[in-house]
Scaffold this motif. Structure first.
Motif, PDB file in Angstrom:
ATOM      1  N   UNK A  58      34.019  49.542 -14.320  1.00 47.68           N
ATOM      2  CA  UNK A  58      32.595  49.461 -14.661  1.00 47.68           C
ATOM      3  C   UNK A  58      32.238  48.006 -14.919  1.00 47.68           C
ATOM      4  N   UNK A  59      31.220  47.570 -14.199  1.00 46.99           N
ATOM      5  CA  UNK A  59      30.795  46.171 -14.220  1.00 46.99           C
ATOM      6  C   UNK A  59      29.464  46.112 -14.964  1.00 46.99           C
ATOM      7  N   UNK A  60      29.451  45.482 -16.143  1.00 46.14           N
ATOM      8  CA  UNK A  60      28.289  45.524 -17.035  1.00 46.14           C
ATOM      9  C   UNK A  60      27.444  44.262 -16.886  1.00 46.14           C
ATOM     10  N   UNK A  61      26.240  44.424 -16.355  1.00 43.54           N
ATOM     11  CA  UNK A  61      25.362  43.295 -16.050  1.00 43.54           C
ATOM     12  C   UNK A  61      24.034  43.404 -16.793  1.00 43.54           C
ATOM     13  N   UNK A  62      24.015  44.119 -17.895  1.00 44.07           N
ATOM     14  CA  UNK A  62      22.789  44.323 -18.676  1.00 44.07           C
ATOM     15  C   UNK A  62      22.703  43.270 -19.778  1.00 44.07           C
ATOM     16  N   UNK A  65      19.602  43.344 -12.232  1.00 43.42           N
ATOM     17  CA  UNK A  65      18.675  42.195 -12.163  1.00 43.42           C
ATOM     18  C   UNK A  65      19.435  40.963 -11.673  1.00 43.42           C
ATOM     19  N   UNK A  66      19.154  39.813 -12.222  1.00 41.84           N
ATOM     20  CA  UNK A  66      19.770  38.566 -11.755  1.00 41.84           C
ATOM     21  C   UNK A  66      21.296  38.690 -11.682  1.00 41.84           C
ATOM     22  N   UNK A  67      21.925  39.062 -12.805  1.00 45.77           N
ATOM     23  CA  UNK A  67      23.382  39.140 -12.809  1.00 45.77           C
ATOM     24  C   UNK A  67      23.880  40.239 -11.882  1.00 45.77           C
ATOM     25  N   UNK A  68      23.154  41.348 -11.852  1.00 39.26           N
ATOM     26  CA  UNK A  68      23.551  42.443 -10.962  1.00 39.26           C
ATOM     27  C   UNK A  68      23.518  42.011  -9.504  1.00 39.26           C
ATOM     28  N   UNK A  69      22.524  41.230  -9.152  1.00 38.88           N
ATOM     29  CA  UNK A  69      22.435  40.744  -7.767  1.00 38.88           C
ATOM     30  C   UNK A  69      23.594  39.796  -7.450  1.00 38.88           C
TER      31      UNK A  69
END
Lengths: 392, 392, 392, 392
Positions: free
Chosen positions: A77-81, A13-17
């Motif tokens: 691993x990049x955690x954006x949840x 979502x926002x952070x993932x983008x």
């Protein structure tokens, strides 16, 4: 050049983008010791994550983040949840020997954050790195602020004054999204916005908050459920409303080490303030002021010039000699919000390649969590509350 | 303390009110070598001038300015009437041995201004002083600007960029007041506003304008007569309209001595700009920027600080060490528009008491008039036009 | 026109000079129902007060303020001395049937303030008026702020954010002046600066502070005695140092009526902030921001315009339609700090002439004192502290 | 989705890097009708262009731009080289049936620009598109400005005031780089900076410049040759100096259609101004102001609000409803310089996919060239000079 650093991202979502934009860009702007490869993104819904992978530039996708743990071609691993999922994912990833970048706040509770910090410490022994994503540290003006304070340009620090003001839920008809529910978000303005200014001010001053007196407030206590607000519900009335279970605003006074006094405020009800992260540090020799809505600028007052010429200098932080900027555009050609993530990616890749610990560590982020916890307890008990020291 | 300086003022409208505030105040703020006494004010209508005298604090009044010339108890004549009357009053006053303070612009034509300057020069032999009221020189930030340039803080001057923007006639229904009639006002924005920025920029840089290329424009060519606009006229229609005979806006490029290039603009059609006198001077070592709407501030950029800390410094010009300010309030406690007139009164009284020539002299003001004349001729002929040198 | 209002002033330092400028000016700018006459100023030292009377424009002087009580030609006593003297003078003046204008803070303690408010109430029965001098209410932008909030332009108020920042004692070698001694000044930044923002924010919002959590700090605990610092003392060393007995800084969180949350900070250690009185009020429909260092401006954000055009509007508060300004200069021609006192004089004279109570009353000022008292007790006990309601 | 759009780029310095960032990003932010593929970059030196291709993300590279013309897998040629090469490359590319994006200024002379515009017109018949890269049109605040003016929010336009100020050659020891040599760059500040403000102001107002009066200046007439300045030369002295053959600064007055008067200034000698593209447009109903150094903001003054609330509104142009921004970050999360190129890429791809002409066309860019030419001739002849109309 060393082996590539292969990334798997959880959440889009926002952070993932924002993180994706950074991963796509960092190779092309900085000379990295290891090239970054965007291998796979995970999400809960197959169709959505497939679309996200295509749009955001990830080679693959999965609807189960656990598959990332066992893939040989994923190094980081990049955690954006949202915060309620951080602990489980991060601990499992570290156990699987993957480097971890975890969005802030590190967790929704001190207990979780402590487990994560312990896991990071354990993994470190085998060269596995963990970092928490306080991206505002990577605004060049903020990095410059830290540098100038470290060089003594402010003298003895006296005051910290920090606000993070937004206004996106000022309208009572704004729906009850996940960020307004304690079970998912942990807290409201406090963890979302307050965490940033706690980290940023401790980072630039090099001092930690030791005690706080706080108040929190929820101005709008019930809101339409998202379904209702998007017209998906057939019935009207209060049945479609739900309780807001987090704070709309959190204010606190604080003391930091070496006699510094401070005032903090995080709110989502400051009409007109869109991303008003504003920090002022007063020292015996000078003052520094940063405002994110003018993120390419830093205000500096120095007593170290002739009296008749003293004033706040608006430094346009776009010179090659400023942090991070030699790689970008000529002076006066601004950068934006997303660049903080690119800088963060740069610092993380550098640290991993150099076999060093990136900052802020999970322990640093736990310490921020302990501050937030002290704030929440202070607001509940209406008492000055000491910040518990970091212990794993 | 020496003998008092007894003042007679001609005119009591906007400028008269501002000058009166200065004369009332200057004794009480500054230690003057001679106390000021407000003896008499003159105006055309007995009843009005009597009321004005009472309100503005003048001991006496008269409906004939000529009576001031023969009064033994008047040392200084302060001329605050429209430009078409300046020459006659000033020349008569000087001939009568009275010191003269004359509002800008000195006159409505070069011919008149030249006669006035010659009269001032002649009177000077017998110790009579004449000064033109370019009050903006007395803004502390402007005085500081001049001082810093004189000290070499800007290095070699390259650019002057000056605008004086107002918007009070942007509405086409605004009436045809005297400032819009050439026979009274001489010119429009050019003489009213342009004169100020010509004087101010020449004053702070110490360089004179040598040639200009100009354009002028009258956007609204006919306006309601004041009578009509105030509803005093019985009939409607164009009969109640009159021709605007002055410029609404005047723009010109200029060259100053020593290779400086410049741009000037004066307009009454800059919607939203209320008193937007804005000046920027670029030199090889730095830049200074002044904006009257923030008259207590001066922006200074200096290349003489470390590269990473360069920027525009907003100097709050309210320190005791700044020009004129030791007599006023503590730092950060602002002063306003009217203070420029108090400072002007201070400088004039000091000069008279010291037997020195106050600045700007009538010759200085004639030189400004010669610039305005070159601008007007350039606009008419669409040709670069040299500024005639001052000759009496 | 009614009888003149004849003023006697006690004290002639900074505040006395500011009040004198107002008394000298108010007649000449506003059409007052009663002309003001500056009869007499009192001070402790004959020679000094005589000089002050001459300089500031008072007809007479005395070295005993008590003589003012018995003079028939004094209608109003204007108290401009430090806080430890207010109660005695004001109560005696009211008892003598004189109107009173008393500088803020009303007193150095709640007990004194309560006696003063009771005395004012008693005197009111016989038409005697009392007012406390919170001059910042009379900044046109502040008056406009109150008016706009009263008209509902902000909707439901959510947040108050107020700081009053100065820096004049940031240097540890600055001497131990009376403002740093509790027995004279009552408190430090709290009473000097904090009182202003407490009054101002309560005034503009129409809501009172009900409880506070505070901290205070004295950064520099010993300072050179004034004698020592001016070189009058023969010996060196710590013998010439004295204890600072007031706060350098006071910070507090607060709750106001109707669910408003607030943050306040007053300090003399904010390097670079000269007179940084800064107030922001967030409501459900808009926001207002005022900063004294740009006192002619008011920032207004309104949700009541098209979304793409929303933003902070910098209102230049210099229009005739703005409070107090019709009497002054054209739009864009700024006013300054001293004008707040002229406006205050105007309002007081109007109220007295109309037989009405001026605001803020001594009871209003007592309420501010009760807030300051709650702040001081909260800082001492480290506990949230309720503000005691006004009772006489 | 349609066929991909395959790009070949010529040149890879500053502009090439900016365009590359756009091509890398545009797919991932916007839903494009055709995906963009970065096929090949050309440069003169094999080793350098190979490194650039790797760093900037191009699949291939070549040391001969002509090879791009014959490659079947290149649909669009993006020209990022200095102005002296534009005509040859663009005309050849169009003749080869390739779409062309050409950096501004379109050419170094009117003659070349005219040929290019004619070539574009000819190619258009077969569906080949050409666009000139005036990237500042794609700043969201600038696009909003145009939109608001088109909607009539400013009423009748009266004034245009535009400056583009930089300072990178203010130091006389800065070397004689290609931008300071007429044979490569065509002109100095005029073509580099002036071209932008000519295009931008014509774009937002919808009016063309019809005549100009100009001056140009070269403050520093000789500079060290780049070799000398980098220490590669063995000998010292003036032999290592070369003549600056372009203008350091260009100023001009102008008239635009419908009675608009304007002032323009482009300079590289405005110390402290890094990328100071500043534009103000005054109309009968309001004013708009843009400054690139705060590119996320637009200032708007409207007479269409209550008089007491009028002022300059700082619109933070970061809302989803603002041009280009729905695809980016939440409100208040700024974008930067490079985003203008991403928006440009977006608009170009959309136009090509839709079979429409992108703007600005080569004819539009020729018109800008004609303005620059009129400016240069006016400066030479010291006469008002009409802008020649576009004719092919």
């Amino acid at each position: 050049m060393s082996q590539p650093l292969r990334v798997g991202m959880v959440g889009y979502a926002f952070m993932g983008a924002a993180h994706s934009q950074a991963w796509r860009t960092v190779n092309h702007v900085y000379d990295l010791p290891a090239p970054v490869e965007m291998r796979v993104v995970s999400g809960r819904t197959e169709a959505s994550v497939a679309a996200a992978a295509a749009r955001l530039g990830w080679s693959g996708h999965t609807d189960d983040w656990r598959t990332l743990l066992t893939r040989d071609d994923v190094d980081l691993i990049d955690i954006c949840t949202p915060g309620d999922t951080h602990a489980e994912i991060a601990i499992a990833a570290l156990a699987a020997g993957k480097h971890v970048l975890c969005e802030k706040p590190l967790a929704n509770s001190v207990a979780e954050a402590r487990k994560m910090a312990a896991a990071a410490l354990a993994a470190r022994a085998s060269g596995v790195r963990a970092m928490c994503g306080f991206n505002y540290r990577r605004v060049p003006a903020v990095a410059l602020m830290r540098q100038m304070i470290a060089e003594g340009r402010l003298g003895a620090i006296r005051h910290v004054r920090a606000t993070y003001l937004q206004d996106w839920i000022v309208d009572p008809s704004f729906p009850l999204v996940w960020r307004l529910r304690r079970e998912v978000a942990g807290s409201g303005a406090l963890g979302d916005l307050g965490a940033h200014i706690v980290d940023l001010t401790q980072y630039v001053t090099g001092r930690l908050i030791t005690e706080v007196s706080a108040l929190t407030e929820t101005f709008v206590k019930r809101r339409p459920l998202p379904a209702a607000s998007t017209g998906l519900s057939a019935t009207g009335g209060d049945a479609e409303m739900g309780d807001v279970t987090v704070d709309d605003a959190a204010l606190f006074l604080a003391r930091l080490g070496e006699g510094v006094v401070a005032s903090y405020e995080a709110t989502r009800f400051a009409t007109g303030r869109k991303n008003g992260l504003h920090v002022e540090i007063n020292g015996s020799l000078g003052t520094l002021v940063f405002d994110f809505e003018r993120m390419n600028e830093l205000q500096f007052y120095s007593r170290d010039v002739p009296e008749t010429e003293q004033g706040f200098t608006r430094i346009l932080v776009t010179e090659p000699a400023h942090p991070y900027l030699a790689a970008w555009w000529p002076p006066g050609h601004l950068i934006g919000y997303e660049h903080t993530f690119t800088h963060q990616a740069h610092d993380l890749v550098q640290a991993i390649a150099a076999g060093q610990d990136p900052a802020p560590s999970f322990s640093d982020a736990l310490q921020v969590q302990l501050v937030l916890d002290a704030v929440a307890r202070s607001a509940e008990t209406s008492a000055w509350t000491a910040v518990e020291p970091v212990s794993l």
